[in-house]
Design a protein around this motif. Structure first.
Motif, PDB file in Angstrom:
ATOM      1  N   VAL A  57       0.864  -1.184   0.000  1.00  0.00           N
ATOM      2  CA  VAL A  57       0.000   0.000   0.000  1.00  0.00           C
ATOM      3  C   VAL A  57       0.903   1.237   0.000  1.00  0.00           C
ATOM      4  N   PHE A  58       0.664   2.146  -0.937  1.00  0.00           N
ATOM      5  CA  PHE A  58       1.523   3.320  -1.072  1.00  0.00           C
ATOM      6  C   PHE A  58       0.735   4.606  -0.882  1.00  0.00           C
ATOM      7  N   PHE A  59       1.478   5.647  -0.548  1.00  0.00           N
ATOM      8  CA  PHE A  59       0.956   7.016  -0.613  1.00  0.00           C
ATOM      9  C   PHE A  59       1.927   7.805  -1.463  1.00  0.00           C
ATOM     10  N   ILE A  72      -2.195  11.069   8.496  1.00  0.00           N
ATOM     11  CA  ILE A  72      -1.970  10.386   9.776  1.00  0.00           C
ATOM     12  C   ILE A  72      -2.948   9.223   9.932  1.00  0.00           C
ATOM     13  N   GLY A  73      -4.172   9.440   9.485  1.00  0.00           N
ATOM     14  CA  GLY A  73      -5.191   8.413   9.638  1.00  0.00           C
ATOM     15  C   GLY A  73      -4.902   7.145   8.854  1.00  0.00           C
ATOM     16  N   ILE A  74      -4.274   7.278   7.684  1.00  0.00           N
ATOM     17  CA  ILE A  74      -4.018   6.085   6.863  1.00  0.00           C
ATOM     18  C   ILE A  74      -2.611   5.529   7.060  1.00  0.00           C
ATOM     19  N   THR A  75      -1.750   6.249   7.797  1.00  0.00           N
ATOM     20  CA  THR A  75      -0.359   5.819   7.940  1.00  0.00           C
ATOM     21  C   THR A  75      -0.214   4.382   8.432  1.00  0.00           C
ATOM     22  N   PRO A  76      -1.020   3.905   9.391  1.00  0.00           N
ATOM     23  CA  PRO A  76      -0.849   2.513   9.832  1.00  0.00           C
ATOM     24  C   PRO A  76      -1.039   1.490   8.718  1.00  0.00           C
ATOM     25  N   THR A  77      -1.775   1.861   7.667  1.00  0.00           N
ATOM     26  CA  THR A  77      -2.034   0.905   6.575  1.00  0.00           C
ATOM     27  C   THR A  77      -0.954   0.951   5.502  1.00  0.00           C
ATOM     28  N   LEU A  78      -0.064   1.959   5.555  1.00  0.00           N
ATOM     29  CA  LEU A  78       0.896   2.162   4.478  1.00  0.00           C
ATOM     30  C   LEU A  78       2.119   1.272   4.620  1.00  0.00           C
ATOM     31  N   ASP A  79       2.631   0.848   3.475  1.00  0.00           N
ATOM     32  CA  ASP A  79       3.919   0.153   3.413  1.00  0.00           C
ATOM     33  C   ASP A  79       5.002   1.063   2.840  1.00  0.00           C
ATOM     34  N   ILE A  80       4.612   1.932   1.909  1.00  0.00           N
ATOM     35  CA  ILE A  80       5.583   2.735   1.168  1.00  0.00           C
ATOM     36  C   ILE A  80       5.089   4.175   1.058  1.00  0.00           C
ATOM     37  N   TYR A  81       5.998   5.116   1.288  1.00  0.00           N
ATOM     38  CA  TYR A  81       5.714   6.543   1.098  1.00  0.00           C
ATOM     39  C   TYR A  81       6.577   6.990  -0.080  1.00  0.00           C
ATOM     40  N   ILE A  82       5.925   7.453  -1.138  1.00  0.00           N
ATOM     41  CA  ILE A  82       6.630   7.846  -2.364  1.00  0.00           C
ATOM     42  C   ILE A  82       6.628   9.363  -2.461  1.00  0.00           C
ATOM     43  N   ALA A  91       2.321  -1.307 -11.574  1.00  0.00           N
ATOM     44  CA  ALA A  91       3.547  -1.884 -11.005  1.00  0.00           C
ATOM     45  C   ALA A  91       3.265  -2.812  -9.829  1.00  0.00           C
ATOM     46  N   GLY A  92       2.014  -2.894  -9.402  1.00  0.00           N
ATOM     47  CA  GLY A  92       1.651  -3.836  -8.352  1.00  0.00           C
ATOM     48  C   GLY A  92       1.283  -3.226  -7.025  1.00  0.00           C
ATOM     49  N   GLY A  93       1.156  -1.894  -6.950  1.00  0.00           N
ATOM     50  CA  GLY A  93       0.827  -1.250  -5.690  1.00  0.00           C
ATOM     51  C   GLY A  93      -0.659  -1.013  -5.509  1.00  0.00           C
ATOM     52  N   ILE A  94      -1.036  -0.696  -4.262  1.00  0.00           N
ATOM     53  CA  ILE A  94      -2.408  -0.316  -3.919  1.00  0.00           C
ATOM     54  C   ILE A  94      -2.376   1.105  -3.387  1.00  0.00           C
ATOM     55  N   ASN A  95      -3.219   1.954  -3.925  1.00  0.00           N
ATOM     56  CA  ASN A  95      -3.246   3.363  -3.547  1.00  0.00           C
ATOM     57  C   ASN A  95      -3.927   3.541  -2.193  1.00  0.00           C
ATOM     58  N   GLY A  96      -3.162   3.926  -1.189  1.00  0.00           N
ATOM     59  CA  GLY A  96      -3.732   4.133   0.132  1.00  0.00           C
ATOM     60  C   GLY A  96      -4.607   5.364   0.226  1.00  0.00           C
ATOM     61  N   ALA A  97      -4.518   6.243  -0.777  1.00  0.00           N
ATOM     62  CA  ALA A  97      -5.317   7.476  -0.791  1.00  0.00           C
ATOM     63  C   ALA A  97      -6.295   7.456  -1.960  1.00  0.00           C
ATOM     64  N   SER A  98      -6.888   6.309  -2.198  1.00  0.00           N
ATOM     65  CA  SER A  98      -7.830   6.186  -3.317  1.00  0.00           C
ATOM     66  C   SER A  98      -9.108   6.982  -3.097  1.00  0.00           C
TER      67      SER A  98
END
Length: 293
Positions: A170-172, A223-233, A196-203
């Motif tokens: 999951v990315f942001f 901040i609210g979605i940060t626990p679900t994120l794997d990658i910050y781009i 590329a295989g990612g999921i948009n955490g801010a869809s």
């Protein structure tokens, strides 16, 4: 590695070519375009990928000079006379430029030079965009679209193979620091990252305005979605003028502790360019599914 997908010159018969551009104008060419001025870097790069680079006689100031050696780069406030002197048979523009350069474009139209305005494509309009360009250059648009579709499918299969049944990250994507902006869910950047295989955490983001690739998000929602994120781009460029150092010194950087951070040139990610598509997707897939993730 650039993405060279297309056949050029497959149907180079003479005769009128009529296309309808994204301003609703019907534009006629007496035959396939052979001397083209591109006023938008995304157009230029897609022409290069499609095999039409040798028909460019001028490109925009924002184009990468290394990709177009020996081809004039027009200043942002270009002089119509300098374009007329090149004797082009097509000017490829975008609707936004009618608001900023409308007078100059009208001068060019009055000389009889066809001006075709095409919006930078998003994933829902990409095939129509490629089909229109193919027609302007005398090729069969459906052949171009079929080749592009096959290439996108190959990239999708590559990402799925690399994932090996594991979790999609999951990315942001940060497209702007102030107010924390991200990409619109239907933007080119979002599509590239998902291919590329990612999921948009801010869809759930909404665009700044209709059709904008940018979307405000804000610190509270991040901040609210940060626990679900794997990658910050972090996208770097004119839209987000930051460095790795400046990002590491942000007072709120601790909320990203434990997250993987990727810095990427906005030209590679947010510029709708078929030329950059494969290399960008491969780079992202490598990062998403690297062995040390």
């Amino acid at each position: 590695m650039a993405l060279y997908l297309f056949f050029a010159g497959a149907a180079f018969a003479r005769g009128d070519i009529v296309v309808h551009d994204d301003l609703g104008n019907s534009v006629s060419l007496p035959g396939p375009a052979t001397k083209v001025v591109s006023l938008y870097a995304g157009h230029s790069e897609t022409l290069l990928a499609m095999g039409y680079g040798d028909r460019l006689v001028a490109v925009s100031q924002s184009d990468d000079g290394e990709l177009f050696p020996g081809i004039p780069r027009l200043p942002r406030n270009f002089d119509p006379e300098s374009i007329i002197a090149l004797n082009p048979d097509l000017i490829l523009s975008r609707p936004m430029l009618e608001g900023t350069h409308g007078r100059a474009l009208d001068v060019l139209r009055r000389t009889g030079i066809p001006v075709v305005n095409l919006d930078p494509p998003v994933w829902t309009s990409l095939f129509d965009y490629v089909r229109t360009i193919g027609e302007l250059f005398g090729d069969r648009g459906d052949v171009q679209v079929d080749l592009l579709a096959r290439s996108i499918k190959r990239l999708f299969i590559m990402a799925e193979t690399r994932r090996e049944g594991g979790k999609k990250p999951v990315f942001f994507l940060e497209t702007g620091e102030k107010g924390i902006r991200t990409c619109s869910p239907d933007s080119w950047a979002a599509g590239i990252l998902e291919l590329a295989g990612g999921i948009n955490g801010a869809s759930d983001a909404s665009p700044l305005r209709e059709g904008s690739p940018l979307a405000p998000y804000g610190m509270e929602r991040l901040i609210g979605i940060t626990p679900t994120l794997d990658i910050y781009i972090v996208q770097q460029g004119a839209m987000n003028d930051v460095t790795e150092k400046s990002v590491s010194e942000r007072p709120w950087i601790e909320i990203l502790r434990g997250k993987r951070i990727l810095f990427i040139d906005e030209r590679d990610l947010s510029r709708p360019s078929v030329y950059r598509m494969e290399s960008t997707v491969r780079r992202l897939t490598d990062f998403f599914f690297s062995e040390d993730r």
